[in-house]
Enzyme design. Structure first.
Site, PDB file in Angstrom:
ATOM      1  N   PRO A 139       0.811  -1.151   0.075  1.00 43.36           N
ATOM      2  CA  PRO A 139       0.066   0.040   0.096  1.00 43.36           C
ATOM      3  C   PRO A 139       0.744   1.178   0.180  1.00 43.36           C
ATOM      4  CG  PRO A 139       0.259  -0.819   2.281  1.00 43.36           C
ATOM      5  CD  PRO A 139       0.895  -1.882   1.284  1.00 43.36           C
ATOM      6  N   THR A 140       0.202   2.217  -0.414  1.00 48.45           N
ATOM      7  CA  THR A 140       1.095   3.544  -0.306  1.00 48.45           C
ATOM      8  C   THR A 140       1.255   4.019   1.142  1.00 48.45           C
ATOM      9  OG1 THR A 140       0.731   5.722  -1.129  1.00 48.45           O
ATOM     10  CG2 THR A 140      -1.401   5.083  -0.535  1.00 48.45           C
ATOM     11  N   CYS A 273      -3.868   1.008   9.795  1.00 46.27           N
ATOM     12  CA  CYS A 273      -5.278   0.444   9.723  1.00 46.27           C
ATOM     13  C   CYS A 273      -5.478   0.080  11.282  1.00 46.27           C
ATOM     14  CB  CYS A 273      -5.374  -0.837   8.967  1.00 46.27           C
ATOM     15  SG  CYS A 273      -5.386  -0.315   7.100  1.00 46.27           S
ATOM     16  N   GLU A 361     -13.647   5.079   7.620  1.00 43.10           N
ATOM     17  CA  GLU A 361     -12.285   5.143   8.008  1.00 43.10           C
ATOM     18  C   GLU A 361     -11.550   6.319   7.459  1.00 43.10           C
ATOM     19  OE1 GLU A 361      -8.615   1.803   8.259  1.00 43.10           O
ATOM     20  OE2 GLU A 361     -10.027   1.814   6.606  1.00 43.10           O
TER      21      GLU A 361
END
Length: 466
Positions: A139-140, A273, A361
């Site tokens: 992911p970035t 996350c 989120e």
């Protein structure tokens, strides 16, 4: 008699090479960057087949090489600074901490254990063996952290890995892969154990997912990419989104809870996350909690008009506005006309449970606070807010029954009690570190054994010495 000097030895070696190879220069060391996905995967397939001839001691040595590359102080600083500059997200200090954590705390070959049974009919073992070529999507939000973390685990398990980094993290991802290839080559590893493409894209990711030589897919990212790998027809591990709630009840140490929540929710500007995304506090402690949070770098928005302005800035329907993901709290506040005091790390706002700040989120240092009548209602709200992602939840309480009830109800992969969220990934908490947290597919915090197959080997009628 002429003494044999290093210079003489060098000249003799050069002469031998000229006799065998003509005047051709030695083949260049692969940097792991390929013009297209097919070339990268074919090279990785050749690499893992050569890797089969390496010993477990070799694997452990190559894992040590990855750790050493990542832990060079100049590399830690460069990876953090470049990631912030290239992606426009997070902060340098926390990215250094994240990269250091994965380099030091990701399990290596020690994670691979053998099971055995022996009896009258002989000996049976279950060995941990590689898949082969793994396709890994990074992911970035955690580009270098994911490459280090996955690289250690996947090579420890005997695999080669093809990374598909996020296009907005191309520069730093390729820099790290080049450094790893250079160091692995110097250590004698087969070339191309860790590879990628020159131009990461959705098309290249799709090509990787469909390639016949890729035996396992590992996706660290949002719901869309996890859905894609799970629909690929291949064995897949999906580490998807989370919306971690933090519940605070009347028995909690409020001063500590406030400090832990601010530290966790502001960590790398809320990009992980695992980070606290909403707080649900029982009514009798909510005001004190906010007061203590303000003492630790939180800025409370009280004006409903400013809260509405902030919502319009950072939320678009059911999604966070990408331009503001991972930005500094002070920068977000200035965008709505608020000049925060120095040291502001986190924006807090008391909102209704139905507010988008709770349900979306955000992955930015904005933390909604919701009041609950009692701990039972707070747990019910937390279960709803988590959306069934089975990712992460946090609770501050000294009531063992309440902690147990929330753990059973919320069923998250990580459940942190009385600490900041990042304790759940080994930063300030016990246990190993992982940034690929597979809630959707059930593997949990991935490690070397996650990236391996279980193979039963049976010897009939022998080696039972009991």
């Amino acid at each position: 008699m002429t003494d044999i000097t290093p210079e003489i030895v060098r000249k003799v070696v050069e002469e031998v090479f000229r006799e065998v190879l003509g005047n051709q220069p030695p083949a260049p060391v692969s940097d792991g960057i390929f013009p297209d996905m097919d070339s990268a995967i074919v090279a990785a397939d050749a690499a893992w087949r050569a890797y089969l001839d390496c010993s477990m001691k070799d694997r452990a040595r190559f894992v040590r090489v990855i750790r050493d590359v990542a832990l060079v102080p100049e590399h830690l600083e460069y990876m953090a600074r470049c990631a912030v500059e290239e992606t426009g997200m997070g902060n340098i200090t926390d990215k250094i901490a994240k990269n250091r954590a994965v380099a030091e705390l990701t399990p290596g070959t020690e994670d691979l254990t053998t099971e055995a049974w022996s009896g009258d009919d002989g000996l049976t073992t279950v060995e941990i063996s590689p898949f082969g070529v793994i396709g890994a999507i990074a992911p970035t939000t955690n580009p270098t952290e994911t490459i280090i973390n996955n690289g250690i685990g996947m090579l420890a398990a005997g695999n080669a890995v093809v990374f598909s980094p996020h296009p907005r993290a191309t520069k730093i991802s390729q820099w790290l892969i080049r450094e790893l290839n250079r160091a692995l080559a110097e250590a004698g590893a087969p070339p191309n154990l860790i590879v990628t493409v020159a131009e990461p894209s959705i098309e290249n990711t799709n090509a990787m997912m469909q390639h016949k030589l890729v035996r396992l897919l590992v996706a660290t990212g949002g719901p869309a990419i996890v859905k894609a790998v799970l629909s690929s027809g291949k064995k897949a591990i999906g580490a998807g989104a989370g919306n971690p709630p933090a519940v605070v009840d009347a028995t909690a140490d409020i001063e500590k809870a406030a400090r832990d929540i601010v530290n966790g929710a502001s960590f790398d500007n809320n990009l992980p996350c695992t980070a606290e995304k909403e707080v649900i506090a029982v009514e009798c402690v909510a005001d004190l909690l906010k007061f203590e949070m303000a003492k630790n770098g939180a800025y409370e928005l009280r004006d409903p008009a400013l809260i509405a302005k902030l919502e319009a800035l950072v939320v678009n329907g059911r999604h966070a506005v990408t331009d503001w993901v991972g930005k500094d709290a002070w920068r977000i506040l200035e965008a709505i006309g608020v000049v925060p005091p120095p040291g502001t790390r986190l924006i807090i706002a008391e909102v209704p449970f139905e507010h988008p700040f709770v349900r979306v989120e955000l992955m930015m240092p904005i933390l909604p606070i919701v009041r609950a009548k009692n701990v039972a209602e707070a747990i019910d709200m937390a279960v709803i807010a988590e959306h069934g992602n089975r990712h992460t939840a946090i609770m501050h309480s000294t009531d063992v029954n309440a902690l147990t009830r929330m753990a059973k109800r919320i069923q998250t992969t990580i459940f942190v009690k009385n600490g900041p969220s990042y304790a759940g990934i080994g930063i300030g908490g016990e246990g190993y570190c992982s940034f690929t947290i597979a809630g959707p597919t059930g593997e949990g915090l991935t490690s070397a054994r996650t990236f391996a197959r279980r193979r039963r080997c049976v010897l009939v009628g022998g080696l039972n010495v009991r």
